[in-house]
Design a protein around this motif. Structure first.
Motif, PDB file in Angstrom:
ATOM      1  N   ASN A   1       0.900  -1.238  -0.020  1.00  0.00           N
ATOM      2  CA  ASN A   1       0.019  -0.102   0.049  1.00  0.00           C
ATOM      3  C   ASN A   1       0.829   1.023  -0.100  1.00  0.00           C
ATOM      4  OD1 ASN A   1       0.842   0.401   2.813  1.00  0.00           O
ATOM      5  ND2 ASN A   1      -1.042  -0.488   3.572  1.00  0.00           N
ATOM      6  N   PRO A   2       0.337   2.411   0.031  1.00  0.00           N
ATOM      7  CA  PRO A   2       1.157   3.617   0.104  1.00  0.00           C
ATOM      8  C   PRO A   2       2.068   3.861   1.096  1.00  0.00           C
ATOM      9  CG  PRO A   2      -1.161   4.280  -0.562  1.00  0.00           C
ATOM     10  CD  PRO A   2      -1.151   2.799   0.062  1.00  0.00           C
ATOM     11  N   ILE A   3       1.859   3.146   2.463  1.00  0.00           N
ATOM     12  CA  ILE A   3       2.614   3.257   3.289  1.00  0.00           C
ATOM     13  C   ILE A   3       3.945   2.224   3.639  1.00  0.00           C
ATOM     14  CG2 ILE A   3       2.689   3.469   5.977  1.00  0.00           C
ATOM     15  CD1 ILE A   3      -0.325   3.917   5.746  1.00  0.00           C
ATOM     16  N   ASN A   4       3.663   1.013   3.019  1.00  0.00           N
ATOM     17  CA  ASN A   4       4.561   0.025   3.264  1.00  0.00           C
ATOM     18  C   ASN A   4       4.156  -1.084   2.550  1.00  0.00           C
ATOM     19  OD1 ASN A   4       3.380  -0.602   6.707  1.00  0.00           O
ATOM     20  ND2 ASN A   4       2.395  -1.122   4.705  1.00  0.00           N
ATOM     21  N   ILE A   5       5.484  -1.848   2.316  1.00  0.00           N
ATOM     22  CA  ILE A   5       5.235  -3.150   1.711  1.00  0.00           C
ATOM     23  C   ILE A   5       5.723  -4.343   2.859  1.00  0.00           C
ATOM     24  CG2 ILE A   5       6.036  -5.047  -0.184  1.00  0.00           C
ATOM     25  CD1 ILE A   5       7.085  -2.569  -1.543  1.00  0.00           C
ATOM     26  N   ILE A   6       4.555  -5.236   2.909  1.00  0.00           N
ATOM     27  CA  ILE A   6       4.550  -6.094   4.244  1.00  0.00           C
ATOM     28  C   ILE A   6       4.561  -7.537   3.513  1.00  0.00           C
ATOM     29  CG2 ILE A   6       3.653  -6.995   6.366  1.00  0.00           C
ATOM     30  CD1 ILE A   6       1.814  -4.303   6.505  1.00  0.00           C
ATOM     31  N   PHE A   7       5.667  -8.259   3.855  1.00  0.00           N
ATOM     32  CA  PHE A   7       5.776  -9.793   3.491  1.00  0.00           C
ATOM     33  C   PHE A   7       5.317 -10.572   4.774  1.00  0.00           C
ATOM     34  CE2 PHE A   7       8.965  -7.357   1.183  1.00  0.00           C
ATOM     35  CZ  PHE A   7       9.112  -8.230   0.037  1.00  0.00           C
TER      36      PHE A   7
END
Length: 289
Positions: free
Chosen positions: A154-160
């Motif tokens: 998303n615009p805030i972060n990439i979470i794996f």
């Protein structure tokens, strides 16, 4: 569908980037969601679209890609990896754009000798530049059953995430001069291929072709929380106000889970590799706010 209200600075770039994307509405059926792109019959969709398999033999591997392009999304896939002696094989599952300055978000699963742990290799490319590898072992056998691997972008972060447990976060630190993927739409790709020059113990362990064909299996694809398009001619805005996944960051509990994974199972972190980066670590390796 509602358009964005520019309540926060991040929304301006989001408006420009997503204004013409449609909220995805498909889940699960591989016939509807993917095209097999190579392998000469070594990749197959089975069980009325509920199962997809890729195989690798001495002649060729195989792979597929999504029909849609995505610009932000929470995308789930269940995988069961190559069992037994999978040394030298790589099962890649990733999002990528096209061109010389592509963006990419990677899961790669590096095969093992029987009884040794798989390695999960993660990376983030922006503008054609990667070198942001983090690698992990797993707390379960990924060949015994299906497990869910998630990219939440998303615009805030990439979470794996693995089975809902976060293993890594790449934050949007554009204000500190760190590039973040936000404009180039990406397709989903996956493949099973030979990489015994580097995949297992740095290439010291080669593929044992007597174990071929090798097989990876996929189920329960879900892209319902995402913004996507199927053609350049169809543009619909994405509703940021009603899609909470667009603003999701880790909760304190999830930070605790990620710390546990990184303390116990992380085996490589580019942010601690001073030997590889003697000129200095990447900006995002510092604690930026």
């Amino acid at each position: 569908m509602a358009f964005f209200a520019t309540k926060e600075p991040l929304l301006l770039s989001l408006l420009l980037a997503i204004g013409f994307f449609v909220v995805a509405a498909s889940a699960g059926n591989f016939y509807e969601s993917f095209d097999i792109t190579w392998g000469d019959g070594r990749a197959n969709i089975l069980e009325n679209g509920q199962l997809l398999t890729c195989t690798l033999d001495k002649t060729s591997g195989s792979g597929f890609q999504s029909k849609k392009e995505y610009l932000y999304g929470k995308i789930d896939m269940k995988l069961k990896l190559v069992a037994g002696n999978s040394a030298g094989t790589v099962t890649a599952y990733y999002l990528s754009s096209k061109g010389a300055t592509w963006d990419e978000i990677d899961f790669e699963f590096l095969g093992n000798l029987t009884g040794q742990p798989y390695t999960i290799h993660t990376n983030v490319f922006t503008g054609g530049k990667g070198d942001r590898e983090m690698q992990f072992h797993l707390w379960f056998d990924p060949t015994a059953d299906f497990h869910t691997y998630t990219v939440h972008w998303n615009p805030i972060n990439i979470i794996f995430l693995v089975d809902g447990i976060p293993i890594r976060v790449f934050k949007n630190n554009e204000k500190h001069g760190v590039a973040f993927p936000k404009i180039q739409p990406m397709k989903i790709y996956s493949s099973l291929w030979e990489a015994d020059d580097w995949a297992t113990q740095g290439g010291r362990v080669k593929i044992d072709w007597s174990n071929a064909p090798f097989k990876a299996s996929y189920r329960n694809f879900n892209d319902q929380s995402s913004c996507s398009r199927t053609s350049n001619a169809t543009w619909v805005s994405c509703d940021a106000n009603n899609n909470s996944w667009m603003w999701t960051t880790l909760t304190p509990h999830q930070y605790g889970q990620m710390k546990w994974v990184q303390d116990e199972y992380m085996i490589y972190n580019y942010c601690t590799d001073y030997k590889r980066f003697p000129q200095g670590l990447a900006k995002e390796c510092n604690k930026l706010e």
